[in-house]
Design a protein around this motif. Structure first.
Motif, PDB file in Angstrom:
ATOM      1  N   LEU A   1       2.256  -9.654   0.768  1.00  0.00           N
ATOM      2  CA  LEU A   1       1.592  -8.481   1.325  1.00  0.00           C
ATOM      3  C   LEU A   1       0.306  -8.104   0.604  1.00  0.00           C
ATOM      4  O   LEU A   1      -0.345  -7.137   0.975  1.00  0.00           O
ATOM      5  N   MET A   2      -0.049  -8.837  -0.432  1.00  0.00           N
ATOM      6  CA  MET A   2      -1.125  -8.325  -1.299  1.00  0.00           C
ATOM      7  C   MET A   2      -2.451  -8.168  -0.575  1.00  0.00           C
ATOM      8  O   MET A   2      -3.199  -7.236  -0.859  1.00  0.00           O
ATOM      9  N   LEU A   3      -2.720  -9.055   0.379  1.00  0.00           N
ATOM     10  CA  LEU A   3      -4.008  -8.986   1.062  1.00  0.00           C
ATOM     11  C   LEU A   3      -4.116  -7.758   1.967  1.00  0.00           C
ATOM     12  O   LEU A   3      -5.053  -6.962   1.800  1.00  0.00           O
ATOM     13  N   PRO A   4      -3.185  -7.541   2.919  1.00  0.00           N
ATOM     14  CA  PRO A   4      -3.268  -6.311   3.710  1.00  0.00           C
ATOM     15  C   PRO A   4      -3.125  -5.047   2.864  1.00  0.00           C
ATOM     16  O   PRO A   4      -3.759  -4.036   3.162  1.00  0.00           O
ATOM     17  N   LEU A   5      -2.323  -5.111   1.788  1.00  0.00           N
ATOM     18  CA  LEU A   5      -2.192  -3.937   0.918  1.00  0.00           C
ATOM     19  C   LEU A   5      -3.511  -3.620   0.238  1.00  0.00           C
ATOM     20  O   LEU A   5      -3.890  -2.458   0.104  1.00  0.00           O
TER      21      LEU A   5
ATOM     22  N   MET B   1     -10.743 -13.417   4.678  1.00  0.00           N
ATOM     23  CA  MET B   1      -9.501 -12.667   4.856  1.00  0.00           C
ATOM     24  C   MET B   1      -8.625 -13.254   5.964  1.00  0.00           C
ATOM     25  O   MET B   1      -7.406 -13.187   5.889  1.00  0.00           O
TER      26      MET B   1
ATOM     27  N   ALA C   1      -9.020 -15.290  -0.095  1.00  0.00           N
ATOM     28  CA  ALA C   1      -9.217 -13.909   0.335  1.00  0.00           C
ATOM     29  C   ALA C   1     -10.132 -13.133  -0.602  1.00  0.00           C
ATOM     30  O   ALA C   1     -11.023 -12.424  -0.147  1.00  0.00           O
ATOM     31  N   PHE C   2      -9.915 -13.267  -1.904  1.00  0.00           N
ATOM     32  CA  PHE C   2     -10.632 -12.388  -2.823  1.00  0.00           C
ATOM     33  C   PHE C   2     -11.859 -13.042  -3.445  1.00  0.00           C
ATOM     34  O   PHE C   2     -12.784 -12.361  -3.849  1.00  0.00           O
TER      35      PHE C   2
ATOM     36  N   LEU D   1      -0.539  -9.477 -11.262  1.00  0.00           N
ATOM     37  CA  LEU D   1      -1.310  -9.843 -10.071  1.00  0.00           C
ATOM     38  C   LEU D   1      -1.885  -8.631  -9.341  1.00  0.00           C
ATOM     39  O   LEU D   1      -3.068  -8.598  -9.008  1.00  0.00           O
TER      40      LEU D   1
ATOM     41  N   GLY E   1      -6.820 -16.180   4.496  1.00  0.00           N
ATOM     42  CA  GLY E   1      -5.877 -15.627   3.527  1.00  0.00           C
ATOM     43  C   GLY E   1      -4.641 -15.054   4.207  1.00  0.00           C
ATOM     44  O   GLY E   1      -3.520 -15.282   3.766  1.00  0.00           O
ATOM     45  N   SER E   2      -4.857 -14.326   5.312  1.00  0.00           N
ATOM     46  CA  SER E   2      -3.717 -13.755   6.038  1.00  0.00           C
ATOM     47  C   SER E   2      -2.832 -14.844   6.612  1.00  0.00           C
ATOM     48  O   SER E   2      -1.604 -14.730   6.588  1.00  0.00           O
TER      49      SER E   2
ATOM     50  N   ARG F   1      -9.130   1.302   2.083  1.00  0.00           N
ATOM     51  CA  ARG F   1      -9.292   2.364   3.071  1.00  0.00           C
ATOM     52  C   ARG F   1      -8.863   3.724   2.531  1.00  0.00           C
ATOM     53  O   ARG F   1      -9.442   4.745   2.870  1.00  0.00           O
TER      54      ARG F   1
ATOM     55  N   ILE G   1      -4.142 -18.094  -1.627  1.00  0.00           N
ATOM     56  CA  ILE G   1      -4.436 -16.817  -0.956  1.00  0.00           C
ATOM     57  C   ILE G   1      -5.485 -16.063  -1.763  1.00  0.00           C
ATOM     58  O   ILE G   1      -6.489 -15.594  -1.226  1.00  0.00           O
ATOM     59  N   TYR G   2      -5.238 -15.955  -3.059  1.00  0.00           N
ATOM     60  CA  TYR G   2      -6.145 -15.205  -3.942  1.00  0.00           C
ATOM     61  C   TYR G   2      -7.556 -15.773  -3.857  1.00  0.00           C
ATOM     62  O   TYR G   2      -8.534 -15.042  -3.703  1.00  0.00           O
TER      63      TYR G   2
ATOM     64  N   MET H   1      -4.436  -9.997  11.446  1.00  0.00           N
ATOM     65  CA  MET H   1      -5.650 -10.572  10.884  1.00  0.00           C
ATOM     66  C   MET H   1      -5.624 -12.086  10.814  1.00  0.00           C
ATOM     67  O   MET H   1      -6.674 -12.728  10.745  1.00  0.00           O
TER      68      MET H   1
ATOM     69  N   ASN I   1      -6.461  -4.208   1.470  1.00  0.00           N
ATOM     70  CA  ASN I   1      -7.307  -3.563   2.472  1.00  0.00           C
ATOM     71  C   ASN I   1      -6.927  -2.099   2.663  1.00  0.00           C
ATOM     72  O   ASN I   1      -7.785  -1.236   2.824  1.00  0.00           O
ATOM     73  N   LEU I   2      -5.602  -1.842   2.629  1.00  0.00           N
ATOM     74  CA  LEU I   2      -5.132  -0.469   2.784  1.00  0.00           C
ATOM     75  C   LEU I   2      -5.609   0.404   1.614  1.00  0.00           C
ATOM     76  O   LEU I   2      -6.065   1.530   1.810  1.00  0.00           O
TER      77      LEU I   2
ATOM     78  N   LEU J   1     -13.903  -5.233   7.461  1.00  0.00           N
ATOM     79  CA  LEU J   1     -12.603  -4.726   7.889  1.00  0.00           C
ATOM     80  C   LEU J   1     -12.679  -4.073   9.270  1.00  0.00           C
ATOM     81  O   LEU J   1     -11.681  -3.974   9.973  1.00  0.00           O
ATOM     82  N   ASP J   2     -13.869  -3.605   9.664  1.00  0.00           N
ATOM     83  CA  ASP J   2     -13.996  -2.952  10.971  1.00  0.00           C
ATOM     84  C   ASP J   2     -14.678  -3.851  11.991  1.00  0.00           C
ATOM     85  O   ASP J   2     -14.984  -3.428  13.089  1.00  0.00           O
TER      86      ASP J   2
ATOM     87  N   THR K   1      -0.629  -5.812  10.010  1.00  0.00           N
ATOM     88  CA  THR K   1      -2.050  -6.152   9.916  1.00  0.00           C
ATOM     89  C   THR K   1      -2.235  -7.581   9.429  1.00  0.00           C
ATOM     90  O   THR K   1      -3.186  -8.253   9.817  1.00  0.00           O
ATOM     91  N   SER K   2      -1.300  -8.045   8.593  1.00  0.00           N
ATOM     92  CA  SER K   2      -1.402  -9.411   8.098  1.00  0.00           C
ATOM     93  C   SER K   2      -1.296 -10.403   9.256  1.00  0.00           C
ATOM     94  O   SER K   2      -2.093 -11.335   9.374  1.00  0.00           O
TER      95      SER K   2
ATOM     96  N   TYR L   1       3.294  -1.575   8.045  1.00  0.00           N
ATOM     97  CA  TYR L   1       1.894  -1.627   8.462  1.00  0.00           C
ATOM     98  C   TYR L   1       1.172  -2.853   7.872  1.00  0.00           C
ATOM     99  O   TYR L   1       0.516  -3.589   8.614  1.00  0.00           O
ATOM    100  N   PRO L   2       1.308  -3.118   6.550  1.00  0.00           N
ATOM    101  CA  PRO L   2       0.655  -4.325   6.017  1.00  0.00           C
ATOM    102  C   PRO L   2       1.128  -5.614   6.685  1.00  0.00           C
ATOM    103  O   PRO L   2       0.327  -6.501   6.960  1.00  0.00           O
ATOM    104  N   ILE L   3       2.439  -5.722   6.953  1.00  0.00           N
ATOM    105  CA  ILE L   3       2.923  -6.952   7.585  1.00  0.00           C
ATOM    106  C   ILE L   3       2.279  -7.111   8.958  1.00  0.00           C
ATOM    107  O   ILE L   3       1.820  -8.199   9.329  1.00  0.00           O
TER     108      ILE L   3
END
Lengths: 279, 303
Positions: free
Chosen positions: A126-130, B270, B264-265, A214, B273-274, A136, B260-261, B45, A132-133, B53-54, B41-42, B37-39
């Motif tokens: 979940l780290m990527l969507p988290l 992204m 994405a980062f 992490l 990464g998702s 925000r 992923i790291y 995305m 982003n959250l 992001l928008d 959006t993951s 919610y994160p799951i």
């Protein structure tokens, strides 16, 4: 038969001495390294026993002066996030655990299954969507960003629920008849009874946060805001020589825990393994 | 008007039907905000090209087809080799050492238990700093100086593929042995003494007692350690990061989570990464379902 037993226990003792030495060696080695000058560390070779003549505690003084107390602010950040995570975590998870363990209500099983699901999915997924959250919510690069997403730790909820389920709740009826509110029952009667569970979870949650890496690495952007682990990892650079502060800094990160552990071994071990005991 | 409002709030405090929902509220909020919610959006995305992001663009399965590349396959391979090595070690050593530690002929048992547990108290970064030194590539590194004094040649541990895996496994094994051993130990202490005694009367020796009584009695905890080791294996990141904090050409330390790291980062991709995150989610879910099944949860309905 008796001499055979003696030999067996002698061999066993030797085997365990070897295992214990291997288990403790890396920490000993780190400590020895922290007493060396950076250059002698590498030019003179990293031997098992260092020359006592060149040992000094200078590197520990360097911790204080290193870049205007940068290490000290990492240490402070680790302390604050750990205290925040543990206090809020204990408060919320004990409430939820008590709610799930003490009451019979319609959605109880649904919520409990939700707890188990969160317990199964690790943060890495979940780290990527988290992230982003957190961006925000504008808590990136802050203590709250580090602490908030995992504060209501499912492991602790699970543990508190198991603990509360094991307590007889007959006397709570008496409190209700005496006019105690449901929340009064929790705070005045249950919290003192749940003290051992709070102890175990304090150890588990604070160790989790103190040693986490992490998530703080992702959330914290400014060097001054780093926690110890993120800060130490930023020193791991082939091209610069931060060895003095790297080793003494690593030792300072574990010594407080080791000291507490030595005085409360049984308590510590049961606290850290509490998360794993299946009901 | 105001008074009846206060009474209403007060009656909530006394209400046995509403109270549990208020107790559970922190978790429910946290569940939807920081999990559900994160799951969502993951997954969402992973079908998008994320510019900001928008500002996203639907690309269908393109991110998933981009996953079929050398780096990701290598990351899966690396995570799998690492996980398998950890599983073998964690299925053999914690239970064996716990069994020996549990025997009454050993003196200083509490001391040894604590000593083996100490590594669990360290963070991966702190432990990694020590192991980076122990396995330093240069000739004066600790292990290398032993190899040289035995007549061998210095090994650049961090540069080869297999030695790279070895030093990650050694680090993780050193840290995780203690806690898994304590799990086994506490399970062993619940085995009734009579079981052992009757076996001894039947003439069983220590090894067959261990195989036929101890191991079967602690099977649930062994399954638990197995699942935990597999999941920890696939979510591994820091053990690799602490040795190779910069990307290496050979892909050393590039596990699934590191990928992923990185994407994405560090490369700000992204969408990709998702997609990796969703794949990892499926790996973890599969392992969990197998575990639940072997616990018999689906048949009995409750734990």
């Amino acid at each position: 038969m008796k001499t055979r037993n003696r030999i067996v226990s002698g061999v066993l003792l030797v085997v365990f001495i070897i295992i214990a030495v291997i288990a403790l060696f890396p920490i000993y080695y780190l400590f020895m390294a922290s007493l060396q000058k950076g250059e002698t560390m590498f030019s003179g070779g990293m031997k098992l026993f260092f020359d006592p003549a060149i040992m000094s505690f200078k590197n520990y003084a360097a911790i204080v002066t290193y870049r205007d107390g940068l290490y000290l602010s990492w240490y402070k950040n680790s302390l604050i996030t750990t205290v925040m995570y543990t206090c809020f975590g204990l408060f919320f998870t004990s409430l939820v655990g008590y709610g799930l363990g003490a009451y019979d209500f319609k959605l109880r099983n649904v919520i409990f299954v939700m707890v188990l699901i969160v317990m199964m999915i690790p943060l890495e997924v979940l780290m990527l969507p988290l992230y982003n959250l957190i961006v925000r919510l504008r808590i990136i690069d802050t203590y709250w960003g580090v602490v908030t997403p995992f504060m209501v730790a499912p492991v602790a909820i699970f543990f508190f629920r198991q603990y509360v389920s094991g307590i007889s709740k007959d006397f709570l009826e008496a409190a209700r008849i005496d006019g105690c509110t449901e929340f009064g029952i929790f705070f005045r009667i249950m919290v003192p009874i749940m003290k051992p569970a709070f102890g175990a979870m304090t150890i588990l949650l604070s160790m989790q946060q103190w040693n986490s890496f992490l998530w703080p690495l992702i959330v914290l952007r400014t060097n001054r805001n780093f926690t110890i682990n993120v800060g130490l990892s930023s020193l791991l650079n082939m091209y610069s020589s931060n060895y003095e502060i790297l080793f003494s800094g690593a030792i300072c990160a574990i010594v407080p825990i080791l000291v507490i552990f030595v005085f409360n071994q049984q308590f510590f071990i049961s606290g850290l393994t509490a998360g794993g005991i299946k009901g | 008007m105001q008074k009846s409002g206060i009474i209403r709030i007060k009656s909530i405090f006394y209400n046995k039907n509403i109270a549990p929902y208020i107790f559970c509220l922190p978790f429910v909020i946290s569940f939807f905000l920081f999990f559900f919610y994160p799951i969502c959006t993951s997954i969402y995305m992973s079908f998008m090209k994320v510019i900001t992001l928008d500002n996203m663009e639907f690309v269908g399965l393109k991110n998933y087809s981009r996953l079929y590349n050398e780096h990701f396959l290598n990351a899966i391979k690396l995570s799998t080799i690492y996980t398998l090595s950890m599983v073998i070690l964690m299925m053999v050593f914690p239970v064996t050492i716990a069994g020996l530690l549990n025997s009454k002929s050993l003196r200083f048992r509490n001391f040894f238990r604590s000593a083996i547990f100490v590594p669990t108290l360290t963070s991966v970064i702190v432990a990694g700093i020590a192991f980076r030194m122990i396995f330093a590539d240069i000739e004066s590194g600790f292990i290398n100086s032993i190899i040289i004094s035995l007549g061998g040649k210095a090994v650049p541990f961090k540069q080869y593929y297999w030695t790279g895996i070895l030093i990650m496994v050694v680090l993780a094994f050193w840290r995780d042995l203690g806690i898994n051993m304590v799990y086994c130990l506490s399970a062993m202490q619940t085995i009734p003494e009579e079981l052992y005694e009757s076996a001894r009367i039947d003439g069983a020796n220590d090894i067959s007692i261990f195989r036929h009584i101890t191991i079967p009695s602690i099977k649930p905890i062994l399954i638990y350690i197995l699942t935990l080791t597999i999941i920890n294996g696939y979510r591994m990141f820091t053990e690799g990061y602490v040795y190779w904090n910069e990307a290496t050409p050979g892909g050393n330390g590039l596990t699934i989570v590191r990928y992923i790291y990185q994407q994405a980062f560090q490369k700000n991709d992204m969408g990709l990464g998702s997609a990796i995150g969703v794949v990892l989610l499926f790996i973890i879910l599969t392992i969990n379902l197998i575990q639940l099944k072997s616990f018999g949860l689906f048949r009995k309905g409750d734990d």
